[in-house]
Design a protein around this motif. Sequence first.
Motif, PDB file in Angstrom:
ATOM      1  N   GLU A 113       0.825  -1.204   0.000  1.00  0.00           N
ATOM      2  CA  GLU A 113       0.000   0.000   0.000  1.00  0.00           C
ATOM      3  C   GLU A 113       0.862   1.257   0.000  1.00  0.00           C
ATOM      4  O   GLU A 113       0.601   2.200  -0.750  1.00  0.00           O
ATOM      5  CB  GLU A 113      -0.921  -0.001   1.214  1.00  0.00           C
ATOM      6  CG  GLU A 113      -1.903   1.125   1.217  1.00  0.00           C
ATOM      7  CD  GLU A 113      -2.848   1.001   2.381  1.00  0.00           C
ATOM      8  OE1 GLU A 113      -2.779   1.879   3.260  1.00  0.00           O
ATOM      9  OE2 GLU A 113      -3.614   0.044   2.430  1.00  0.00           O
TER      10      GLU A 113
ATOM     11  N   ASP B 145       1.704   4.320  -3.249  1.00  0.00           N
ATOM     12  CA  ASP B 145       1.304   5.688  -2.910  1.00  0.00           C
ATOM     13  C   ASP B 145      -0.146   5.690  -2.433  1.00  0.00           C
ATOM     14  O   ASP B 145      -0.977   6.455  -2.900  1.00  0.00           O
ATOM     15  CB  ASP B 145       1.511   6.634  -4.089  1.00  0.00           C
ATOM     16  CG  ASP B 145       1.426   8.097  -3.687  1.00  0.00           C
ATOM     17  OD1 ASP B 145       1.479   8.405  -2.477  1.00  0.00           O
ATOM     18  OD2 ASP B 145       1.290   8.949  -4.591  1.00  0.00           O
ATOM     19  N   TYR B 146      -0.422   4.787  -1.510  1.00  0.00           N
ATOM     20  CA  TYR B 146      -1.743   4.649  -0.882  1.00  0.00           C
ATOM     21  C   TYR B 146      -2.845   4.398  -1.907  1.00  0.00           C
ATOM     22  O   TYR B 146      -3.911   4.978  -1.852  1.00  0.00           O
ATOM     23  CB  TYR B 146      -2.039   5.845   0.028  1.00  0.00           C
ATOM     24  CG  TYR B 146      -1.051   5.889   1.154  1.00  0.00           C
ATOM     25  CD1 TYR B 146      -1.246   5.141   2.294  1.00  0.00           C
ATOM     26  CD2 TYR B 146       0.124   6.609   1.029  1.00  0.00           C
ATOM     27  CE1 TYR B 146      -0.301   5.113   3.304  1.00  0.00           C
ATOM     28  CE2 TYR B 146       1.072   6.594   2.034  1.00  0.00           C
ATOM     29  CZ  TYR B 146       0.856   5.837   3.165  1.00  0.00           C
ATOM     30  OH  TYR B 146       1.798   5.800   4.149  1.00  0.00           O
TER      31      TYR B 146
ATOM     32  N   ARG C 236      -2.898   5.025  -5.116  1.00  0.00           N
ATOM     33  CA  ARG C 236      -2.972   5.901  -6.287  1.00  0.00           C
ATOM     34  C   ARG C 236      -2.433   5.200  -7.542  1.00  0.00           C
ATOM     35  O   ARG C 236      -3.001   5.331  -8.620  1.00  0.00           O
ATOM     36  CB  ARG C 236      -2.209   7.199  -6.037  1.00  0.00           C
ATOM     37  CG  ARG C 236      -2.871   8.125  -5.050  1.00  0.00           C
ATOM     38  CD  ARG C 236      -1.992   9.359  -4.824  1.00  0.00           C
ATOM     39  NE  ARG C 236      -2.563  10.272  -3.869  1.00  0.00           N
ATOM     40  CZ  ARG C 236      -2.233  10.301  -2.571  1.00  0.00           C
ATOM     41  NH1 ARG C 236      -1.341   9.455  -2.084  1.00  0.00           N
ATOM     42  NH2 ARG C 236      -2.802  11.179  -1.765  1.00  0.00           N
TER      43      ARG C 236
ATOM     44  N   TRP D  78      -8.314   3.638 -10.055  1.00  0.00           N
ATOM     45  CA  TRP D  78      -9.630   3.630  -9.413  1.00  0.00           C
ATOM     46  C   TRP D  78     -10.727   3.385 -10.434  1.00  0.00           C
ATOM     47  O   TRP D  78     -10.665   3.895 -11.549  1.00  0.00           O
ATOM     48  CB  TRP D  78      -9.889   4.986  -8.743  1.00  0.00           C
ATOM     49  CG  TRP D  78      -8.860   5.315  -7.733  1.00  0.00           C
ATOM     50  CD1 TRP D  78      -7.665   5.951  -7.948  1.00  0.00           C
ATOM     51  CD2 TRP D  78      -8.889   4.979  -6.351  1.00  0.00           C
ATOM     52  NE1 TRP D  78      -6.967   6.035  -6.773  1.00  0.00           N
ATOM     53  CE2 TRP D  78      -7.687   5.456  -5.780  1.00  0.00           C
ATOM     54  CE3 TRP D  78      -9.811   4.332  -5.539  1.00  0.00           C
ATOM     55  CZ2 TRP D  78      -7.386   5.288  -4.436  1.00  0.00           C
ATOM     56  CZ3 TRP D  78      -9.523   4.176  -4.198  1.00  0.00           C
ATOM     57  CH2 TRP D  78      -8.318   4.651  -3.650  1.00  0.00           C
TER      58      TRP D  78
ATOM     59  N   TRP E  55       0.603  14.556  -9.199  1.00  0.00           N
ATOM     60  CA  TRP E  55       0.417  15.499  -8.107  1.00  0.00           C
ATOM     61  C   TRP E  55       0.095  16.869  -8.688  1.00  0.00           C
ATOM     62  O   TRP E  55       0.735  17.329  -9.639  1.00  0.00           O
ATOM     63  CB  TRP E  55       1.678  15.554  -7.257  1.00  0.00           C
ATOM     64  CG  TRP E  55       1.578  16.456  -6.097  1.00  0.00           C
ATOM     65  CD1 TRP E  55       1.043  16.177  -4.877  1.00  0.00           C
ATOM     66  CD2 TRP E  55       2.026  17.817  -6.031  1.00  0.00           C
ATOM     67  NE1 TRP E  55       1.128  17.267  -4.065  1.00  0.00           N
ATOM     68  CE2 TRP E  55       1.725  18.297  -4.738  1.00  0.00           C
ATOM     69  CE3 TRP E  55       2.636  18.681  -6.924  1.00  0.00           C
ATOM     70  CZ2 TRP E  55       2.021  19.584  -4.328  1.00  0.00           C
ATOM     71  CZ3 TRP E  55       2.930  19.961  -6.522  1.00  0.00           C
ATOM     72  CH2 TRP E  55       2.627  20.395  -5.221  1.00  0.00           C
TER      73      TRP E  55
ATOM     74  N   ASP F 199      -4.799  15.515  -6.664  1.00  0.00           N
ATOM     75  CA  ASP F 199      -4.108  14.740  -7.684  1.00  0.00           C
ATOM     76  C   ASP F 199      -4.940  14.757  -8.960  1.00  0.00           C
ATOM     77  O   ASP F 199      -6.168  14.827  -8.914  1.00  0.00           O
ATOM     78  CB  ASP F 199      -3.924  13.283  -7.240  1.00  0.00           C
ATOM     79  CG  ASP F 199      -3.066  13.174  -6.004  1.00  0.00           C
ATOM     80  OD1 ASP F 199      -1.876  13.518  -6.088  1.00  0.00           O
ATOM     81  OD2 ASP F 199      -3.585  12.743  -4.955  1.00  0.00           O
TER      82      ASP F 199
ATOM     83  N   ASN G 248     -10.950   1.231  -5.371  1.00  0.00           N
ATOM     84  CA  ASN G 248      -9.569   0.962  -5.750  1.00  0.00           C
ATOM     85  C   ASN G 248      -9.513  -0.305  -6.593  1.00  0.00           C
ATOM     86  O   ASN G 248     -10.145  -1.308  -6.269  1.00  0.00           O
ATOM     87  CB  ASN G 248      -8.694   0.814  -4.504  1.00  0.00           C
ATOM     88  CG  ASN G 248      -7.240   0.763  -4.868  1.00  0.00           C
ATOM     89  OD1 ASN G 248      -6.694  -0.307  -5.089  1.00  0.00           O
ATOM     90  ND2 ASN G 248      -6.609   1.929  -4.943  1.00  0.00           N
TER      91      ASN G 248
ATOM     92  N   TYR H 165      -7.345   8.327  -2.175  1.00  0.00           N
ATOM     93  CA  TYR H 165      -6.239   7.483  -1.725  1.00  0.00           C
ATOM     94  C   TYR H 165      -6.772   6.598  -0.609  1.00  0.00           C
ATOM     95  O   TYR H 165      -7.802   6.887  -0.008  1.00  0.00           O
ATOM     96  CB  TYR H 165      -5.045   8.313  -1.243  1.00  0.00           C
ATOM     97  CG  TYR H 165      -5.381   9.302  -0.159  1.00  0.00           C
ATOM     98  CD1 TYR H 165      -5.305   8.937   1.183  1.00  0.00           C
ATOM     99  CD2 TYR H 165      -5.783  10.591  -0.467  1.00  0.00           C
ATOM    100  CE1 TYR H 165      -5.625   9.840   2.182  1.00  0.00           C
ATOM    101  CE2 TYR H 165      -6.104  11.503   0.523  1.00  0.00           C
ATOM    102  CZ  TYR H 165      -6.024  11.114   1.845  1.00  0.00           C
ATOM    103  OH  TYR H 165      -6.347  12.017   2.826  1.00  0.00           O
TER     104      TYR H 165
ATOM    105  N   HIS I  50      -7.172   5.351   2.859  1.00  0.00           N
ATOM    106  CA  HIS I  50      -7.071   6.114   4.100  1.00  0.00           C
ATOM    107  C   HIS I  50      -6.550   5.238   5.235  1.00  0.00           C
ATOM    108  O   HIS I  50      -7.273   4.420   5.777  1.00  0.00           O
ATOM    109  CB  HIS I  50      -8.432   6.708   4.474  1.00  0.00           C
ATOM    110  CG  HIS I  50      -8.955   7.643   3.448  1.00  0.00           C
ATOM    111  ND1 HIS I  50      -8.600   8.964   3.414  1.00  0.00           N
ATOM    112  CD2 HIS I  50      -9.757   7.456   2.380  1.00  0.00           C
ATOM    113  CE1 HIS I  50      -9.184   9.556   2.401  1.00  0.00           C
ATOM    114  NE2 HIS I  50      -9.895   8.654   1.747  1.00  0.00           N
TER     115      HIS I  50
END
Length: 129
Positions: free
Chosen positions: A14, A18-19, A21, A25, A42, A48, A79, A108, A110
Amino acid sequence: MFGLGKRWREWLDEVRSDYGRQYGWFVERNGTPIAILLDPQWVDMFWDSYRVHPVPGSNLPDMIYTAELWHAGDLVYRNRATGEVVGAWAGGALPTRDDPRVVMRGLYLHRRFTLLDGLVRWWQTSRPT
């Protein structure tokens, strides 16, 4: 990987993504995927930009280029790797046919950010590729 447990590997994946990203999605409406968000870039603190790809066979291919869709409040962001749903919203630049990118906030996975998260991210981004 060094005998690490499943939970640790999931956490490390994860952080590396980048969590979430980098996984991308699904954008869903009424339980149906209508678009895929890929290629995160970014933009600004907490914002983003993602390239919007219509889902083949979707009954709303033209609607993904309208502000009404992105501001209706009934979209679900799932995701692609984990299936986790997060609350996010579009703002700023909305996608058009000429520039199919949307600016998103909150898109992202959480998790509670820790010092270890920051160290792992620093280590990964500071290594030569």
